[in-house]
Design an enzyme around this catalytic site. Sequence first.
Site, PDB file in Angstrom:
ATOM      1  N   GLU A 130       0.424  -0.846  -0.169  1.00 27.97           N
ATOM      2  CA  GLU A 130       0.123  -0.089   0.437  1.00 27.97           C
ATOM      3  C   GLU A 130       0.837   1.399   0.122  1.00 27.97           C
ATOM      4  O   GLU A 130       1.595   1.588   0.869  1.00 27.97           O
ATOM      5  CB  GLU A 130      -0.886  -0.196   1.305  1.00 27.97           C
ATOM      6  N   LYS A 204      -9.979   1.974  -2.717  1.00 28.52           N
ATOM      7  CA  LYS A 204     -10.495   1.935  -1.170  1.00 28.52           C
ATOM      8  C   LYS A 204     -11.585   2.457  -0.466  1.00 28.52           C
ATOM      9  O   LYS A 204     -11.930   3.581  -0.678  1.00 28.52           O
ATOM     10  CB  LYS A 204      -9.384   2.419  -0.298  1.00 28.52           C
ATOM     11  N   CYS A 245      -5.741  -2.260   2.678  1.00 30.82           N
ATOM     12  CA  CYS A 245      -5.460  -2.270   3.834  1.00 30.82           C
ATOM     13  C   CYS A 245      -6.567  -2.401   5.215  1.00 30.82           C
ATOM     14  O   CYS A 245      -6.940  -3.810   5.323  1.00 30.82           O
ATOM     15  CB  CYS A 245      -5.235  -1.003   4.213  1.00 30.82           C
TER      16      CYS A 245
END
Length: 373
Positions: A130, A204, A245
């Site tokens: 990331e 995300k 994440c």
Amino acid sequence: MKSAISSTTTLLSSKNLSLKLHLNHSPFSRLPSSFFGSKSNTHFASLLIRNNSFHNQKSQIHTPIMASSFKPEQARAPPALPLPVPPVTKFKIGLCQLSVTADKERNIAHARRAIEEAAANGAKLVMLPEIWNSPYSNDSFPVYAEDIDAGGEASPSTAMLSEVARLLKITIVGGSIPERSGDRLYNACCVFDSDGKLKAKHRKIHLFDIDIPGKITFIESKTLTAGETPTIVDTEVGRIGIGICYDIRFQELATIYAARGAHLICYPGAFNMTTGPLHWELLQRARAADNQLYVATCSPARDVAAGYVAWGHSTLVGPFGEVLATTEHEEDIIIAEIDYSLLEVRRANLPLTKQRRGDLYQLVDVQRLKSDS
């Protein structure tokens, strides 16, 4: 008196014979023959047989409810897709745990060398961390952000990924970088095929807005906008779901990917020194075990001098929740094998898809439901 004793002996002998015949076809068949010489033992064996017979009668009376009455197919709406036949059964994945600096050009060149090394060691799928081209901070995201859709000079990071995927004939899950789209910024992961074509872009979905007093506070939503669509993509190494994440904390997203037929979920991520030791491995193993698929994660290497310190520990987890390969916090390249034949084996071992209670609960894939209507 002798007559009474003789009758009792005869009675016990006939009981012994009956018991032996009964026990020859029971769980007690391994008892030694001397066991039946004792009156108390004979009485005990009779009790065992009566109890066993009663248990068998109970089993016959209480027929188990058929699994079909639980409506397992209705536990997913729309119904889960069958697991597709993957284009390959076995292949190697490379997880590139990279150090990240404030020098963007250096970060891009460094990532390229790591991808080349992973491919040279046999990896057909290579994954980056990331935010690998920029420091992880709200101040840095606007400065390092690229226009991915424009490509070329407007996005040197993805231009490199496209080129190296084409030259090395590999699939790349390109970690994530800050993306600029109009007046908005996203945390975006790009997937490239072996022709260098952009196959998918995941923004995300769940932004990292947390506050643990005395430990860590980070509010991604100060600069970033949340993505709005789950991302699953068919590649030359199977069907892959993408999360970034914090997305890994939300089991619903992983469950949607499993219901769409994912073989593997890739999560580039940068857990921190507070949540990393507690949850990083735990969440990976949970997502893999719950959904009976592979989970791969890739973190930046740890830099204790950075404003945000990453936990590291990039990992590959198998469909039984077993850690197949991992590393510590330093720079490293993990090369590990994925064997998709294990998916069917594990799903046969634990047939969860046939045991769900669609009569009690249901997970709705809103995007699929809308597209099907």
